[in-house]
Design an enzyme around this catalytic site. Structure first.
Site, PDB file in Angstrom:
ATOM      1  N   CYS A  76       0.757  -1.351  -0.149  1.00 53.18           N
ATOM      2  CA  CYS A  76       0.025  -0.074  -0.062  1.00 53.18           C
ATOM      3  C   CYS A  76       0.952   1.199   0.104  1.00 53.18           C
ATOM      4  CB  CYS A  76      -0.957   0.062   1.304  1.00 53.18           C
ATOM      5  SG  CYS A  76      -0.383   0.012   2.652  1.00 53.18           S
TER       6      CYS A  76
HETATM    7  O1  LIG Z   1      -1.720   2.421   5.356  1.00 51.64           O
HETATM    8  C1  LIG Z   1      -2.268   3.066   4.392  1.00 51.64           C
HETATM    9  C2  LIG Z   1      -1.862   3.092   3.026  1.00 51.64           C
HETATM   10  O2  LIG Z   1      -0.866   3.697   3.071  1.00 51.64           O
HETATM   11  C3  LIG Z   1      -2.922   3.503   2.013  1.00 51.64           C
HETATM   12  O3  LIG Z   1      -2.014   3.320   0.858  1.00 51.64           O
HETATM   13  C4  LIG Z   1      -2.996   5.113   1.834  1.00 51.64           C
HETATM   14  O4  LIG Z   1      -3.969   5.252   2.831  1.00 51.64           O
HETATM   15  P1  LIG Z   1      -4.476   6.920   2.933  1.00 51.64           P
HETATM   16  O5  LIG Z   1      -4.996   7.229   1.518  1.00 51.64           O
HETATM   17  O6  LIG Z   1      -5.445   6.836   3.890  1.00 51.64           O
HETATM   18  O7  LIG Z   1      -3.479   7.625   3.398  1.00 51.64           O
END
Ligand SMILES: O=C[C@H](O)[C@H](O)COP(=O)(O)O
Length: 163
Positions: free
Chosen positions: A81
């Site tokens: 992520c």
């Molecule tokens: O942990 C969450 C991840 O980094 C995600 O890809 C992005 O989350 P956000 O859009 O809430 O920052």
């Protein structure tokens, strides 16, 4: 890898949210050419997905991967992520799953040798793609030793979950 994984080859899941899809696809291509890997299951997201699927948030990705491992459909998962944190938290919600966000060689090694993690997560917004690819390759080469001193510590976690 367990003895079974060594014999049969690893069955690996790769997954990502929208913020990690580029790294997921790079690592997916690497793993599909890795002789240690018998199967790679891509749980998305994919750029070809419909908008609602492509923007599937990280909790769904982490939980889906954790459930597949819990249900015996795969041995391990590598998830992405933005930071690696969200997919790790999500996967850790599934009983029996140990997921770690790690972006350095030592932590990647210890996530297996100390913690017997089934899930490695990384952040596309945290490290360069070549490091992420290298760490993924390193991670699948490690095998937890159930006779090691670390095993008793992991057992504390599994015992807690079964209470
Ligand atoms: O942990 C969450 C991840 O980094 C995600 O890809 C992005 O989350 P956000 O859009 O809430 O920052």
């Amino acid at each position: 890898m367990t003895t079974e994984e060594t014999t049969m080859g690893l069955r690996l899941i790769v997954g990502a949210d929208e913020a990690g899809v580029d790294y997921k696809d790079k690592v997916l291509a690497d793993l599909r050419n890795d002789p240690r890997v018998s199967e790679v299951i891509d749980i998305g997201v994919n750029r070809t997905d419909a908008p609602n699927d492509f923007t599937r948030p990280y909790p769904y990705v982490g939980i889906a991967a954790g459930e597949m491992i819990r249900d015996g459909k795969a041995d391990r998962a590598i998830l992405f992520c933005g930071t690696g944190i969200g997919v790790a938290i999500a996967a850790n919600k599934v009983e029996g799953i140990r997921a770690a966000a790690a972006h350095d060689s030592f932590s990647v090694e210890r996530s297996i040798l100390s913690n017997d993690c089934q899930v490695l997560t990384m952040g596309q917004r945290v490290v360069g793609v070549e490091l992420a690819r290298r760490l993924a390759k390193e991670w699948i080469g490690y095998t937890f030793d159930p006779s090691s001193a670390s095993a008793g510590k992991v057992k504390v976690l599994t015992d807690f979950e079964s209470c």
